[in-house]
Write a protein that holds these residues in place. Structure first.
Motif, PDB file in Angstrom:
ATOM      1  N   ALA A   1       0.834  -1.202   0.000  1.00  0.00           N
ATOM      2  CA  ALA A   1       0.000   0.000   0.000  1.00  0.00           C
ATOM      3  C   ALA A   1       0.874   1.259   0.000  1.00  0.00           C
ATOM      4  CB  ALA A   1      -0.933  -0.002   1.207  1.00  0.00           C
ATOM      5  N   GLU A   2       1.944   1.258   0.791  1.00  0.00           N
ATOM      6  CA  GLU A   2       2.848   2.408   0.825  1.00  0.00           C
ATOM      7  C   GLU A   2       3.554   2.587  -0.517  1.00  0.00           C
ATOM      8  OE1 GLU A   2       5.486   2.092   4.145  1.00  0.00           O
ATOM      9  OE2 GLU A   2       3.827   1.965   5.571  1.00  0.00           O
ATOM     10  N   ALA A   3       3.977   1.495  -1.122  1.00  0.00           N
ATOM     11  CA  ALA A   3       4.648   1.570  -2.421  1.00  0.00           C
ATOM     12  C   ALA A   3       3.686   2.089  -3.487  1.00  0.00           C
ATOM     13  CB  ALA A   3       5.192   0.203  -2.816  1.00  0.00           C
ATOM     14  N   ASP A   4       2.443   1.633  -3.456  1.00  0.00           N
ATOM     15  CA  ASP A   4       1.445   2.107  -4.424  1.00  0.00           C
ATOM     16  C   ASP A   4       1.194   3.605  -4.261  1.00  0.00           C
ATOM     17  OD1 ASP A   4       1.226  -0.427  -5.487  1.00  0.00           O
ATOM     18  OD2 ASP A   4      -0.615  -0.928  -4.371  1.00  0.00           O
ATOM     19  N   ARG A   5       1.112   4.063  -3.010  1.00  0.00           N
ATOM     20  CA  ARG A   5       0.920   5.503  -2.771  1.00  0.00           C
ATOM     21  C   ARG A   5       2.099   6.311  -3.292  1.00  0.00           C
ATOM     22  NH1 ARG A   5      -1.275   3.846   2.179  1.00  0.00           N
ATOM     23  NH2 ARG A   5       0.703   4.141   3.248  1.00  0.00           N
ATOM     24  N   MET A   6       3.306   5.805  -3.078  1.00  0.00           N
ATOM     25  CA  MET A   6       4.496   6.518  -3.555  1.00  0.00           C
ATOM     26  C   MET A   6       4.514   6.570  -5.080  1.00  0.00           C
ATOM     27  SD  MET A   6       7.347   5.130  -0.875  1.00  0.00           S
ATOM     28  CE  MET A   6       8.714   5.728  -1.813  1.00  0.00           C
TER      29      MET A   6
ATOM     30  N   GLN B   1       3.477   9.994 -10.382  1.00  0.00           N
ATOM     31  CA  GLN B   1       2.911  10.033 -11.731  1.00  0.00           C
ATOM     32  C   GLN B   1       2.367  11.440 -12.003  1.00  0.00           C
ATOM     33  OE1 GLN B   1       0.879   6.911 -13.299  1.00  0.00           O
ATOM     34  NE2 GLN B   1       2.335   5.446 -12.523  1.00  0.00           N
ATOM     35  N   PRO B   2       2.600  11.960 -13.203  1.00  0.00           N
ATOM     36  CA  PRO B   2       2.069  13.282 -13.539  1.00  0.00           C
ATOM     37  C   PRO B   2       0.545  13.228 -13.583  1.00  0.00           C
ATOM     38  CG  PRO B   2       3.083  12.279 -15.464  1.00  0.00           C
ATOM     39  CD  PRO B   2       3.343  11.366 -14.295  1.00  0.00           C
TER      40      PRO B   2
END
Length: 62
Positions: free
Chosen positions: A48-53, A58-59
């Motif tokens: 979840a943290e990696a997905d948020r980062m 992403q532009p």
């Protein structure tokens, strides 16, 4: 004055392999240390943290 011999390709390749192996051994040791000292997060939390980062990098569409 001593004669300096050039490093052979075989020696250079062996040195490269040894450096990679040392790097891998250090990474395994760090991972083991993290596991034994309770510094590893549950998979779902880490994902979840990696997905948020990733989403924040992403532009944004216009």
């Amino acid at each position: 004055m001593p004669v300096v011999k050039p490093i052979s390709d075989q020696t250079r390749a062996l040195t490269t392999i040894q450096k990679r192996e040392e790097h891998i051994q250090r990474a395994i040791a760090r991972g083991h240390d993290d596991l034994t000292n309770g510094r590893v997060r549950p998979w779902k939390q880490a994902k979840a943290e990696a997905d948020r980062m990733r989403a924040s990098r992403q532009p944004s569409p216009m």
